[in-house]
Design a protein around this motif. Structure first.
Motif, short mmCIF file in Angstrom:
data_model
loop_
_atom_site.label_atom_id
_atom_site.label_comp_id
_atom_site.label_asym_id
_atom_site.label_seq_id
_atom_site.Cartn_x
_atom_site.Cartn_y
_atom_site.Cartn_z
N GLU A 171 0.83 -1.21 0.00
CA GLU A 171 0.00 0.00 0.00
C GLU A 171 0.86 1.26 0.00
O GLU A 171 0.46 2.30 -0.54
N LEU A 172 2.04 1.20 0.60
CA LEU A 172 2.93 2.36 0.62
C LEU A 172 3.59 2.61 -0.74
O LEU A 172 4.26 3.63 -0.94
N THR A 173 3.38 1.67 -1.67
CA THR A 173 3.84 1.90 -3.05
C THR A 173 2.69 2.37 -3.94
O THR A 173 2.88 2.58 -5.14
N GLU B 299 8.23 -0.68 7.27
CA GLU B 299 7.23 0.20 6.68
C GLU B 299 7.52 1.66 6.96
O GLU B 299 7.42 2.51 6.06
N THR B 300 7.90 1.97 8.20
CA THR B 300 8.15 3.38 8.52
C THR B 300 9.42 3.91 7.85
O THR B 300 9.48 5.09 7.47
N ASP C 191 8.65 1.05 19.42
CA ASP C 191 8.75 2.40 19.98
C ASP C 191 9.09 3.45 18.91
O ASP C 191 9.85 4.40 19.15
N ILE C 192 8.52 3.26 17.72
CA ILE C 192 8.77 4.18 16.59
C ILE C 192 7.73 5.31 16.62
O ILE C 192 6.55 5.08 16.91
N GLU C 193 8.14 6.50 16.30
CA GLU C 193 7.22 7.62 16.18
C GLU C 193 6.38 7.45 14.92
O GLU C 193 6.93 7.32 13.81
N PRO C 194 5.07 7.42 15.01
CA PRO C 194 4.23 7.26 13.82
C PRO C 194 4.42 8.42 12.85
O PRO C 194 4.60 9.57 13.27
#
Length: 319
Positions: free
Chosen positions: A39-41, A59-60, A91-94
């Protein structure tokens, strides 16, 4: 269709709410988790919008290389009316574009310090248990020597009284009268009591008793695996019953076949001891020991020895 709220997922899988705390009542209807890489493509032909969308490092990191307008477009497309929640692991920032799109669509974003594989496993295990199809079976479920025994039979045949005797002998009650059964995996069934009947046992002439109050917390369990079904059958003269244990009766519940023993009930039979013995014998069979097979092998060996013709020397020695 069974469902679980996003709030229930948060409370049971070590997740925390990053945004959308007022939207945690959104329903989750499938245990499948989506990792939206394609979807990110920009590929949305087969986007499973009804699933929880899990974003990890892959993904991020990919999202950081997209143009802001392009990423905002994709994130907005991912926020469908039936999308339950987004989960960001490690613990990744969205991404800010996801935060804007989710806020506009009233979809919560959840986060975790755990890595993506652990978050995926925790959510899948919880959702598979809660969303699994359930079947209500009339019977009593007890745990005897670590073996989950489902006792079935006609009303009034003595299922609850037998369970009470087993509890007094140190075994544990899971459910009386109604057993809620769900399939945990390809080979395992789990049984538990409906919440309103938990720890309760009905004894005709006495009424309803609370087993945990009378016998202590060690006398009950909330759930157990169903390993063996024992069906209590009113004894009838002339009816043939399995006396040597050579029967191979099974009952299929969902996709799992469970071994079943039919026990004739008549005055004077101690059903609690019989069920204890059946549970111990089941454990022995599971460990590779089968007394019936051993008896058959020895009997066939004796028959074979006596059926073979003797040599003249053996005949003379026999005389």
């Amino acid at each position: 269709m069974r469902s679980v709220s996003v709030k229930e997922l948060v409370d049971n899988t070590h997740l925390s709410v990053f945004s959308g705390a007022d939207d945690l009542d959104r329903p989750i209807t499938t245990s499948d988790i989506s990792r939206p890489g394609l979807e990110l493509t920009g590929y949305f032909a087969y986007y499973p919008s009804e699933r929880i969308q899990l974003l990890g490092i892959t993904e991020t990191s990919f999202a950081k290389h997209l143009e802001e307008a392009e990423l905002q477009e994709y994130m907005t497309k991912m926020c469908q009316p039936d999308t339950p929640a987004f989960v960001v692991s490690t613990d990744i920032e969205p991404p800010i574009e996801l935060v804007k799109a989710a806020k506009a669509a009233h979809i919560p974003i959840l986060e975790s310090k755990l890595n993506t594989s652990r978050v995926l496993s925790n959510m899948t295990d919880y959702l598979e248990e809660k969303l699994a199809p359930r079947q209500s079976i009339h019977g009593v479920l007890v745990e005897v020597y670590g073996v989950g025994v489902l006792i079935t039979g006609d009303s009034g045949i003595g299922k609850s009284e037998t369970a009470l005797e087993l509890v007094k002998r140190g075994h544990r009650l899971i459910a009386d009268d109604r057993v809620e059964v769900h399939q945990q995996d390809e080979q395992e069934l789990i049984g538990q009591a409906p919440q309103i009947l938990s720890h309760l046992l009905e004894i005709r002439g006495i009424g309803i008793i609370d087993v945990m109050t009378l016998f202590g917390t060690g006398a009950v369990r909330s759930e157990t695996r169903i390993d063996l079904i024992i069906h209590l059958d009113v004894w009838e003269k002339g009816k043939k019953y399995d006396r040597l244990g050579t029967g191979n009766a099974h009952q299929q519940i969902f996709d799992v076949e469970v071994k079943q023993l039919d026990i004739p009930v008549k005055p004077g039979r101690n059903l609690a001891i019989i069920i204890e013995t059946a549970a111990m014998n089941f454990r022995a069979n599971s460990m590779g020991y089968n007394a019936t097979k051993m008896f058959d092998d020895e009997l066939n060996g004796l028959i074979k020895d006596h059926s073979q013709p003797q040599s003249p020397q053996q005949h003379d020695e026999g005389q």
